[in-house]
Motif scaffolding. Structure first.
Motif, mmCIF file in Angstrom:
data_model
loop_
_atom_site.group_PDB
_atom_site.id
_atom_site.type_symbol
_atom_site.label_atom_id
_atom_site.label_comp_id
_atom_site.label_asym_id
_atom_site.label_seq_id
_atom_site.Cartn_x
_atom_site.Cartn_y
_atom_site.Cartn_z
ATOM 1 N N THR A 167 -46.690 131.760 50.823
ATOM 2 C CA THR A 167 -46.878 133.189 51.084
ATOM 3 C C THR A 167 -47.167 133.434 52.560
ATOM 4 O OG1 THR A 167 -47.757 133.463 48.858
ATOM 5 C CG2 THR A 167 -48.230 135.223 50.443
ATOM 6 N N LEU A 168 -48.091 132.639 53.120
ATOM 7 C CA LEU A 168 -48.458 132.888 54.522
ATOM 8 C C LEU A 168 -47.333 132.522 55.481
ATOM 9 C CD1 LEU A 168 -52.240 131.898 54.580
ATOM 10 C CD2 LEU A 168 -51.192 134.169 54.458
ATOM 11 N N ARG A 192 -53.294 141.012 42.863
ATOM 12 C CA ARG A 192 -52.567 140.703 44.114
ATOM 13 C C ARG A 192 -52.703 141.922 45.031
ATOM 14 N NH1 ARG A 192 -46.416 138.573 44.126
ATOM 15 N NH2 ARG A 192 -46.920 138.458 41.921
ATOM 16 N N LEU A 236 -43.932 141.368 49.163
ATOM 17 C CA LEU A 236 -44.311 140.135 48.459
ATOM 18 C C LEU A 236 -45.159 140.459 47.232
ATOM 19 C CD1 LEU A 236 -45.159 137.878 51.553
ATOM 20 C CD2 LEU A 236 -43.175 137.677 50.037
ATOM 21 N N LEU A 295 -44.100 132.937 54.861
ATOM 22 C CA LEU A 295 -43.213 134.104 54.815
ATOM 23 C C LEU A 295 -43.801 135.267 55.590
ATOM 24 C CD1 LEU A 295 -42.010 134.205 51.083
ATOM 25 C CD2 LEU A 295 -40.580 133.966 53.124
ATOM 26 N N PHE A 296 -45.090 135.490 55.374
ATOM 27 C CA PHE A 296 -45.790 136.604 56.014
ATOM 28 C C PHE A 296 -45.702 136.484 57.539
ATOM 29 C CE2 PHE A 296 -50.327 138.540 56.511
ATOM 30 C CZ PHE A 296 -49.781 139.750 56.907
ATOM 31 N N GLY A 351 -56.040 139.565 52.272
ATOM 32 C CA GLY A 351 -55.149 139.387 51.129
ATOM 33 C C GLY A 351 -55.879 138.626 50.035
ATOM 34 N N LEU A 394 -46.218 142.464 53.208
ATOM 35 C CA LEU A 394 -47.027 142.065 52.057
ATOM 36 C C LEU A 394 -46.658 142.856 50.810
ATOM 37 C CD1 LEU A 394 -50.537 141.533 53.705
ATOM 38 C CD2 LEU A 394 -49.005 139.790 52.743
ATOM 39 N N ASP A 410 -48.930 127.783 46.914
ATOM 40 C CA ASP A 410 -48.662 129.231 46.881
ATOM 41 C C ASP A 410 -49.143 129.882 48.178
ATOM 42 O OD1 ASP A 410 -47.698 129.391 44.102
ATOM 43 O OD2 ASP A 410 -49.742 128.742 43.614
ATOM 44 N N LEU A 411 -50.351 129.458 48.588
ATOM 45 C CA LEU A 411 -50.912 130.016 49.822
ATOM 46 C C LEU A 411 -50.003 129.711 51.010
ATOM 47 C CD1 LEU A 411 -54.603 129.648 50.994
ATOM 48 C CD2 LEU A 411 -52.743 129.040 52.494
ATOM 49 N N PHE A 435 -47.946 142.577 47.028
ATOM 50 C CA PHE A 435 -49.363 142.910 47.214
ATOM 51 C C PHE A 435 -49.558 144.423 47.195
ATOM 52 C CE2 PHE A 435 -49.044 138.631 48.720
ATOM 53 C CZ PHE A 435 -50.289 138.051 48.514
ATOM 54 N N TYR A 456 -55.075 136.906 46.039
ATOM 55 C CA TYR A 456 -54.134 136.679 44.934
ATOM 56 C C TYR A 456 -54.835 135.827 43.891
ATOM 57 C CZ TYR A 456 -49.962 134.829 42.544
ATOM 58 O OH TYR A 456 -49.021 134.463 41.618
#
Ligand code: DAH
Length: 348
Positions: free
Chosen positions: A236-237, A195, A131, A239-240, A221, A128, A232-233, A133, A223
């Motif tokens: 991001t998730l 973030r 990314l 990738l996470f 998390g 994170l 976006d969600l 955060f 953002y």
């Protein structure tokens, strides 16, 4: 008539060989064998000779008796000195073998390692932070306002029940039931864009079983920016979770409900044990729940003084223990707390 015994010949043979045999004994076993052969109570050759002296005429007895006893003494002394010499040799050999060589490298020390839950937490915050955060934290003891009210959780919501929440006696406080109150704290104290990630311990008034613990960990998390969307969600998730579970992990977004997000979603991963075929671990569904997420509810933004017409955002909350079990391939949350080294060693 048996042949008359030739005492002198017997005596000569015995005395000539006896001391020689003793001095040749080069192990403790050989010394003992020589003793039994010569002095043994039952079959010892010298013992037998000494016993039969009584059958001789008195003059012979007088002549042979002292000689035989002298030989017996000599044999005993010889045996004893062989024993001592062999003992000393064994001791020397033992000491030589046990000599400490200070120039040798020391034996390897067993190395300690992080607990699997800590290891998962560390990897989660690592991904994170890459990314973008930033780390945020909040207290374990919270109030109703941050834990429930600000998050749009109505007064009659079942989560507020004493069945689910640990309340502090005589104080308007509770042990936080999730990391989501850190969202409220952070949004009230900071202006967007925001973030943050908030890892930490949470508490539920729950009986402990294979998948529940009264104390566990989450990573939250949040953002907030202009025009943040579900896309976006999802990005991001994805990738996470692929970062944590490997690039081949298949994940899906399923519609769900949380009071503090709208729309809300739950993220599942294709079962890591049966690859989607359906097994006991995924309750035959082929999928396992990973986390809850959604777009931050306008009521939550407004509660924190953020204008939902200007700003939008997403939030998510992940259970760390569940993810750790998935990664370990271990079926029972209690195994994480028993500290069986075979389990602990699996994740580092
Ligand atoms: N707070 C939720 C729980 O503990 C998890 C969660 C769901 C957090 C959705 C979120 C979210 O931030 O958007 O069960």
């Amino acid at each position: 008539m048996p042949e008359p015994r030739d005492w002198d010949r017997e005596w000569l043979e015995l005395s000539a060989g006896a001391l020689d045999a003793v001095s040749r004994a080069d192990t403790l076993e050989a010394v003992e064998a020589a003793r039994v052969d010569l002095l043994g109570r039952e079959r010892g050759r010298l013992s037998a000779l000494l016993k039969s002296l009584k059958d001789l005429p008195i003059e012979e007895r007088k002549r042979l008796g002292p000689q035989a006893n002298a030989l017996k003494d000599a044999i005993e002394k010889g045996l004893e000195s062989r024993r001592k010499a062999l003992d000393a040799k064994a001791l020397d050999a033992g000491l030589a073998a046990a000599r400490i060589d200070l120039s040798l490298p020391p034996p390897p020390w067993p190395r300690g390692r992080r607990h699997p839950v800590s290891e998962t937490l560390r990897e989660m915050t690592d991904i994170l932070s890459r990314l973008g955060f930033a780390l945020a934290e909040g207290p374990l003891v919270e109030n109703d306002r941050n834990n429930f009210e600000g998050l749009n959780i109505p007064a009659d919501h079942p989560a507020r029940d004493v069945q689910d929440t640990f309340y502090l006696r005589d104080l308007p406080l509770l042990l936080r039931t999730h990391t989501s109150p850190v969202q409220i704290r952070h949004m009230e104290a900071n202006k967007p864009p925001i973030r943050i990630m908030a890892p930490g311990r949470v508490f539920r008034h729950e009986a402990v079983d294979a998948s529940h613990s009264a104390v566990f960990h989450q990573v939250e998390g949040l953002y907030i920016d202009r025009r943040v969307t579900m896309a976006d969600l999802k990005g991001t998730l994805s990738l996470f979770m692929r970062g944590l579970l490997g690039p081949k992990a298949a994940i899906r977004f399923r519609p769900s409900f949380f009071p503090f997000t709208e729309p809300s979603t739950e993220v599942d991963v294709r079962c890591l044990l049966c690859a989607g075929a359906g097994c006991a671990a995924c309750k035959r569904s082929g999928w396992m729940e990973l986390l809850g997420a959604g777009l931050v509810h306008p009521n939550v933004l407004r509660f924190c003084g953020i204008d939902p017409a200007q700003w939008s955002g997403f939030a998510f909350g992940v259970g760390v223990e569940r993810l750790t079990l998935l990664r370990l391939g271990v079926p029972d949350i209690r195994m994480l707390y028993e500290n069986d080294v075979r389990v602990l060693e699996k994740l580092s």
